[in-house]
Design an enzyme around this catalytic site. Structure first.
Site, PDB file in Angstrom:
ATOM      1  N   ALA A   1       0.779  -1.451  -0.092  1.00 17.31           N
ATOM      2  CA  ALA A   1       0.214  -0.202   0.306  1.00 17.31           C
ATOM      3  C   ALA A   1       0.715   1.204  -0.041  1.00 17.31           C
ATOM      4  O   ALA A   1       0.614   2.031  -0.221  1.00 17.31           O
ATOM      5  CB  ALA A   1      -1.033   0.120   0.997  1.00 17.31           C
ATOM      6  N   THR A   2       1.719   1.517   0.569  1.00 14.22           N
ATOM      7  CA  THR A   2       3.068   1.949   0.294  1.00 14.22           C
ATOM      8  C   THR A   2       3.395   2.844  -0.941  1.00 14.22           C
ATOM      9  O   THR A   2       3.218   3.832  -0.711  1.00 14.22           O
ATOM     10  CB  THR A   2       3.906   2.422   1.468  1.00 14.22           C
TER      11      THR A   2
ATOM     12  N   ASN B   1      -6.572   3.241  10.492  1.00 15.23           N
ATOM     13  CA  ASN B   1      -5.733   1.825  10.952  1.00 15.23           C
ATOM     14  C   ASN B   1      -5.864   2.489  12.392  1.00 15.23           C
ATOM     15  O   ASN B   1      -5.906   0.884  12.783  1.00 15.23           O
ATOM     16  CB  ASN B   1      -4.538   1.586  11.008  1.00 15.23           C
TER      17      ASN B   1
ATOM     18  N   GLN C   1      -7.053  -1.056   5.335  1.00 17.81           N
ATOM     19  CA  GLN C   1      -7.919  -1.363   6.053  1.00 17.81           C
ATOM     20  C   GLN C   1      -9.281  -1.682   5.889  1.00 17.81           C
ATOM     21  O   GLN C   1      -9.847  -2.786   6.471  1.00 17.81           O
ATOM     22  CB  GLN C   1      -8.035  -0.373   7.574  1.00 17.81           C
TER      23      GLN C   1
ATOM     24  N   SER D   1      -3.250  -3.739   0.382  1.00 13.61           N
ATOM     25  CA  SER D   1      -2.468  -3.932   0.505  1.00 13.61           C
ATOM     26  C   SER D   1      -2.411  -5.497   0.728  1.00 13.61           C
ATOM     27  O   SER D   1      -3.893  -6.230   1.716  1.00 13.61           O
ATOM     28  CB  SER D   1      -1.660  -4.122   2.015  1.00 13.61           C
ATOM     29  N   ALA D   2      -1.551  -6.837   0.348  1.00 12.55           N
ATOM     30  CA  ALA D   2      -1.437  -7.730   0.568  1.00 12.55           C
ATOM     31  C   ALA D   2      -1.612  -8.541   1.994  1.00 12.55           C
ATOM     32  O   ALA D   2      -2.284  -8.987   2.775  1.00 12.55           O
ATOM     33  CB  ALA D   2      -1.208  -9.674   0.100  1.00 12.55           C
ATOM     34  N   HIS D   3      -1.275  -7.998   2.907  1.00  9.40           N
ATOM     35  CA  HIS D   3      -0.201  -7.976   4.231  1.00  9.40           C
ATOM     36  C   HIS D   3      -1.297  -7.918   5.795  1.00  9.40           C
ATOM     37  O   HIS D   3      -1.494  -8.011   6.622  1.00  9.40           O
ATOM     38  CB  HIS D   3       0.886  -8.063   4.233  1.00  9.40           C
TER      39      HIS D   3
ATOM     40  N   THR E   1       9.959  -6.516 -12.146  1.00  7.36           N
ATOM     41  CA  THR E   1       9.454  -7.850 -12.966  1.00  7.36           C
ATOM     42  C   THR E   1       8.248  -8.026 -11.739  1.00  7.36           C
ATOM     43  O   THR E   1       8.969  -8.290 -11.025  1.00  7.36           O
ATOM     44  CB  THR E   1      10.702  -8.893 -12.428  1.00  7.36           C
TER      45      THR E   1
ATOM     46  N   CYS F   1       3.587   1.159  12.014  1.00  3.79           N
ATOM     47  CA  CYS F   1       4.209   1.821  11.086  1.00  3.79           C
ATOM     48  C   CYS F   1       5.144   2.761  11.833  1.00  3.79           C
ATOM     49  O   CYS F   1       6.182   4.205  10.615  1.00  3.79           O
ATOM     50  CB  CYS F   1       3.963   2.236   9.769  1.00  3.79           C
TER      51      CYS F   1
END
Ligand SMILES: *Cc1c(COP(=O)(O)O)cnc(C)c1O
Length: 379
Positions: free
Chosen positions: A73-74, A153, A181, A201-203, A239, A325
């Site tokens: 996301a950043t 968040n 979020q 974001s995935a995490h 890549t 963060c």
């Protein structure tokens, strides 16, 4: 060592087993480069990326071509805000955002200010809400972009995306939302909500760390912030992290399947946690809106006590104050300060965030632990 009960899902989430299973082949036998056009290794990787792109797009109500894979996301936020500023700088230089945004947004805006941007940081009320009238008043003829997160968040406050988009578009301004979020917790539909750019974001949704996506509305012009082999329609060279992208796709598919049931289950546990703590500790107070709020979070201030000692003593649960963060700083949370909390109240606030693997037993134990620690500290 016995691990503490994990109640820090807004900092990161564990990978869902099904996500890991989907990723494994792309870390092992299907190791191809998705940009290799002349052999089966490449085709296989490209096919997996294409399916993941479809899964992300479906969750957002977007089309495949509108999804750009990034490192998280950043990076998505940086690409969205800097990319629009650079593309439209000839038309204007004004950006509107909110004082309680994630640092990814705030520091990106700060950087652009050094390059000539003018940024309005909207204030929030004691519950974390913004006033739409104040937002509209701050729009100028040279405003390019409004960036408001879908959900905060630290306190979970949610923002009315559809109304924000309506306002922005009425004045010819674009809307970006950091939905990191909100994804998987609230339904987000870029068409219904009329959103121009969206970061995720995935995490934070049971996928791997280091991968994310930016939704860019069709035909919207953006300047790439990373140059190279012109991957991702030239918007993000480099890549592709194929396994990571596959994991993000699978995580999105699971969110779509589980959202309604999971958010109801988690909300019930969150309410139980909150009620248990508030009932036993009358000085405890919930920070932020309890109405416009994510289902998985409660941020509680424990009043006048040493916040550092409180966090250290709560060693039976994994929680945070402020955002992971910003853990480099020992400053009180700027989000809580923006709500009007004083330093001591902000320091003595704890963010509890629940998720997919939180159990009723976890909550019972967490309540007991918190109440015991706080009562002991108040002696
Ligand atoms: C975690 C988070 C980010 C940063 O995401 P990364 O993928 O870790 O870069 C940005 N915004 C919000 C609201 C977040 O919660």
């Amino acid at each position: 060592m016995k691990y503490p009960i994990y109640l820090d899902y807004n900092a990161t989430t564990p990978i869902d087993k099904a996500v890991l299973e989907a990723m494994m082949p792309y870390l092992t036998e299907h190791f191809g480069n998705a940009a290799s056009r002349f052999h089966a290794y490449g085709w296989q990787a490209a096919e997996a990326v294409s399916m993941a792109r479809q899964q992300v797009a479906t969750l957002l109500g977007a089309s495949e071509k509108e999804i750009i894979f990034t490192s998280g996301a950043t990076e998505s936020v940086n690409l969205a805000i800097k990319g629009i500023f650079e593309a439209l700088n000839h038309k204007g230089k004004h950006i509107i955002t909110v004082a309680t945004e994630h640092k990814a947004v705030l520091d990106t805006c700060l950087h652009l200010e050094k390059l000539g941007a003018e940024v309005t940081y909207l204030k929030v009320d004691t519950e974390g809400n913004i006033a739409l009238e104040a937002l509209e008043d701050s729009i100028r003829p040279d405003t390019l972009l409004i960036s408001v997160m879908a959900a905060n968040n630290e306190i979970g406050t949610t923002y009315p995306l559809r109304a924000l988009a309506q306002l922005a578009h009425k004045h010819g301004v674009l809307l970006h939302t950091d939905a990191t979020q909100a994804i998987g917790k609230l339904p987000v539909d870029v068409v219904a909500d009329d959103i121009d750019l969206l970061s995720l974001s995935a995490h934070k949704i049971y996928g791997p760390k280091g991968v994310g996506a930016l939704y860019v509305r069709k035909k919207l012009n953006l300047v790439a912030q990373q140059d190279g082999g012109k991957h991702e329609r030239g918007l993000r060279s480099g890549t592709l992290n194929v396994a990571g992208v596959v994991g993000l796709g699978k995580a999105c598919e699971l969110c779509q399947q589980m959202l309604v049931e999971e958010s109801a289950r988690v909300a019930a546990l969150r309410d139980q946690l909150e009620a248990g703590i508030l009932a036993a500790l009358p000085q405890a107070q919930v920070n932020g809106s309890r109405i416009n709020r994510l289902t998985n979070i409660t941020n509680i201030s424990f009043g006048q006590m040493d916040g550092e000692q409180l966090l250290m003593s709560l060693n039976g649960i994994a929680v945070s104050n402020g955002s992971a963060c910003n853990s480099a700083t020992t400053e009180p949370s700027y989000v809580l300060k923006a709500l009007g909390l004083d330093d001591t109240q902000a320091y003595s606030s704890v963010r509890f965030s629940l998720g997919r693997y939180t159990t009723a037993e976890d909550i019972t134990l967490a309540i007991e632990h918190v109440v015991q620690v706080v009562k002991r500290m108040r002696l």
